[in-house]
Design an enzyme around this catalytic site. Sequence first.
Site, PDB file in Angstrom:
ATOM      1  N   CYS A   1       0.053   7.559   9.504  1.00  0.00           N
ATOM      2  CA  CYS A   1       0.732   8.008  10.713  1.00  0.00           C
ATOM      3  C   CYS A   1       2.086   7.329  10.940  1.00  0.00           C
ATOM      4  O   CYS A   1       2.154   6.118  11.128  1.00  0.00           O
ATOM      5  CB  CYS A   1      -0.126   7.805  11.948  1.00  0.00           C
ATOM      6  SG  CYS A   1      -1.589   8.821  11.954  1.00  0.00           S
TER       7      CYS A   1
ATOM      8  N   LYS B   1       0.748   4.355   2.445  1.00  0.00           N
ATOM      9  CA  LYS B   1       1.387   3.078   2.109  1.00  0.00           C
ATOM     10  C   LYS B   1       0.911   1.978   3.046  1.00  0.00           C
ATOM     11  O   LYS B   1       0.756   0.831   2.665  1.00  0.00           O
ATOM     12  CB  LYS B   1       2.905   3.252   2.249  1.00  0.00           C
ATOM     13  CG  LYS B   1       3.711   2.008   1.974  1.00  0.00           C
ATOM     14  CD  LYS B   1       4.028   1.937   0.519  1.00  0.00           C
ATOM     15  CE  LYS B   1       4.667   0.639   0.073  1.00  0.00           C
ATOM     16  NZ  LYS B   1       4.352   0.402  -1.345  1.00  0.00           N
TER      17      LYS B   1
END
Length: 686
Positions: free
Chosen positions: A2, A681
Site C-alpha cells: 500500500c 517491497k
Amino acid sequence: MCGIMGYIGTEKASPIISKGLKNLEYRGYDSVGVAMLSALSGSLEIRKGVGKVDDVQNQLKFDELDGNIGIGHTRWATHGTVSRENSHPHTDCAGKVAIIHNGIIENNIELKKMLLSKGHRFSGETDSEVIAHLIEDRMNSGDIGSVDSIGSVDSIGSVDSIGSVDSIGSVDSVGSVDSVGSVDSVGSVDSVGFVDSVGSVDSVGSVDSVGSVDSVGFVDSVGSVGSVESAESTRFGSCFEDACRWAFGQLQGSYAVLAMVEGADEIVAVRKDSPLVLGQADHGTFFASDVSPFLEWTKDVIYLQNHDFVVARKDSLRICNLIDGEVDRPVDTVEWSVEEARKGNFEHFMLKEIFEQAETIQKAIQQDREVVDRIVQMIQEGFGVFFVACGSSYHACMTGSYLMSKIAGVHVNVVLASEFENYEHFLTDRTLVFAVSQSGETADVLDAVKAAKRQGSKIVSITNVMGSSLSREGDELLMMNSGPEICVLSTKTYTSQVIMMVLLACALAGEDEDCARRVKELYMDVHNLTSKNMRERLRNLASLLVGKDHIYMIGRGLQYTTAMEAALKVKEVSYIHTEAFAGGELKHGPLALISEGTPLFVFVSRENEDRIISNAQEVKARGGYVIGVSDWDNPVFDYWIKVPDCGNLNPVIQAIPLQILAYELAVELGLDPDKPRNLAKCVTVL
Ligand code: G6P
C-alpha cells in the site's frame, strides 16, 4: 505494500498524485485510485480500478481531474479480494468523505458491526472502509458536548446543537446552527449564517454580518454588529478535523490515513505504526509513504511519529500528537537525489541496482567509527546477541552470524522476525538485538523491536531508509547508505548488509583496518562481475534454465547462506521453484528430488572444497546438471560461473552473478523483474 500519496497547495494536484503513484509502484500493489476535490464544482471526485498505475490512470483519465487537493493510493490486498470496490479511496455513505489507508485496522469487525447497526452501508470488504464511515458518523451526530474554549475557526458548517461553551475566540463564518445553549463570551465573528435559536449569551464582541436568526434568548451585552447581508454557504472545516480526531481514536492496529471531505480545503492525516512522511515545498504540502514519490518537487521532509495528527491547508500546516499534544517536528533534508530514484539508461531498476554495487559496498563500509566502537562495547558487555530480520535481510543476518563466529568468536542467535516471539523469554536488559531491515518499515521487525524494548533490551537498527520507523527506534543506528532501492527484490541493500556484518565482526576482532582495505579491493572484482561478458554468459545459462520446474542450490558455511539468498532471488523473480540446502543435508532428504537434468548450483570456496564437491558428485551420479560458482573449474561442473575467491567477502562476490541470473531469467520469461507478482517491497503488515 500500500502506497500513499497526497498533495494540497497551489499546483494542480492530479498530475502530482499520478506521478507519485507511479513512483510508489515499487512497493507492490494490485489496484490504484485517487480522490480529488474539484476547484470548479467543489465536489469530491473518486476514480479507482484494478491494475497497473499507467493502465488505470490512462483508462480513467486521472490527469483530467481539476483541483489543488488530492489523495492517491496503491493497494496491496490484505482484507478482501483484489477488486475496484476494495481499492482506495473509500468513501462514507454520502460519498462526501474520502480516505486512503495503509496498515491493518484490527478492530474493524467490531467497528463495522457498530456502524452497520447505525445504518451505514459498506461498498467493499476492506478493514479500511470503517474509517470513512466513522468520520461520517461523528460529523452527522451534530453533537458537540461541552467545550472549554474554541480558538480561531475558519468556518463552521451545520451543527445540530452546541452545549455550553465558555468562550469562543474569533470565527470567520458560521453556517447553519439549530440551537446554541449557553455561551459565556464570543470574540469577533465575521459572519453568521442561519441560526435557529440561541440560548443565553453573556457577551458578544464584534460581529460583521449575521444571516437569519430565528430566535435569540437572553444576551447580556453585544459589541458592534455590522450589516446583515445573507446567510453564508456552509463549510465544515473544524468539525471535520474533530470528527477525524475522534474516528482515529477509535482505531486499533496500524494505520497511516489521509482524509478529505467535500467542502473543506484541507487534508487531515494520522500515522501509527505505518509509514507516512510529509514533503514541504513553496507551493504546498506532500504526503507519502516514503520520500521517493515527491523527491522531484522537494527534498524538505518531515518524518511523522506515531500518533502524529496533521491538518494541512493550502497555506498552513499544523501537526500535533494525539498523545503528547503540541509537538515541533523538524524539517530535514533528504540526501537521495531524483536521479538515484530513476532508471536512467537501464531497462529495469533491478539491473541498475545490481550494477551499482561496486559503489554501494564502498558506502556501506563508511560508518561512524565512534558508533561502531560503541556497538562493539555493547556486544562485549552484554549477554546474548540476536540478529532479527526477514527475507534477504535475514539471509544477511545468517551470513553475519557465521562471520561473527568465524572472525570474532562471538555467538549470535539469528531469528526470523516473525518467529521472534518464541524467543522473547530469553530477553533481558543485557540482551542486544540487531534489527536489520532495508526499508526500516517491515512490520515483523518493528514488532520484534517493540518486544525487545519491553524487556529493556538494547536495539541496534540497521536500515537503508533515513526517517523510517526502524531508524528512530534503536539505541544505535547504522545506515546502509545504498541510496534508494526501487526494485522489489533486494540486491544492493543485501550486499551492503553483508559488508556491514563483515565490518562489525572485524571491529570486534580488532581487524577493522584490514577489513576496510579488503572491501576497497573488492571494487574491481564487483565491477568485473557486472561486465558485459558476465551478463552474456548468465543470459545463456538463463536460456538453459527457463523450462525447468525446480532448481536446487547447495553450499556449506558462508556458501550455504549465499545459496539461500540466491534461491530467494531466483524464485521470487522467475517463479521457478528454487530451494537451497546445506550441502551436508542433501543425503537427508533433498537427494530424492534429483532426477535426470535437475539443475543444481554448487557454491564453493577453497575452505570447504572437498566436501561440497563430493556433494555435487552425489547429485551428478543421479543425473543432475551441476553448475559451479567458484574461482576454479572442476570436472564435476557442467557449467561454470567464474568468480574470484575473496575469503570472508565471498558472500558478496558469489551473490552477484546469481542476482544477474535471476534478472535474466525474468526477462527471458517475459516477467517484470522490478515488480514480481504478489510481492511487496515494504511489508508493513504482520
Ligand atoms: C520483502 C521484500 C524482500 C525483503 C524483505 C525484508 O519481502 O520483497 O526483498 O528482503 O521484505 O525487507 P526489509 O525491508 O525488512 O529488509
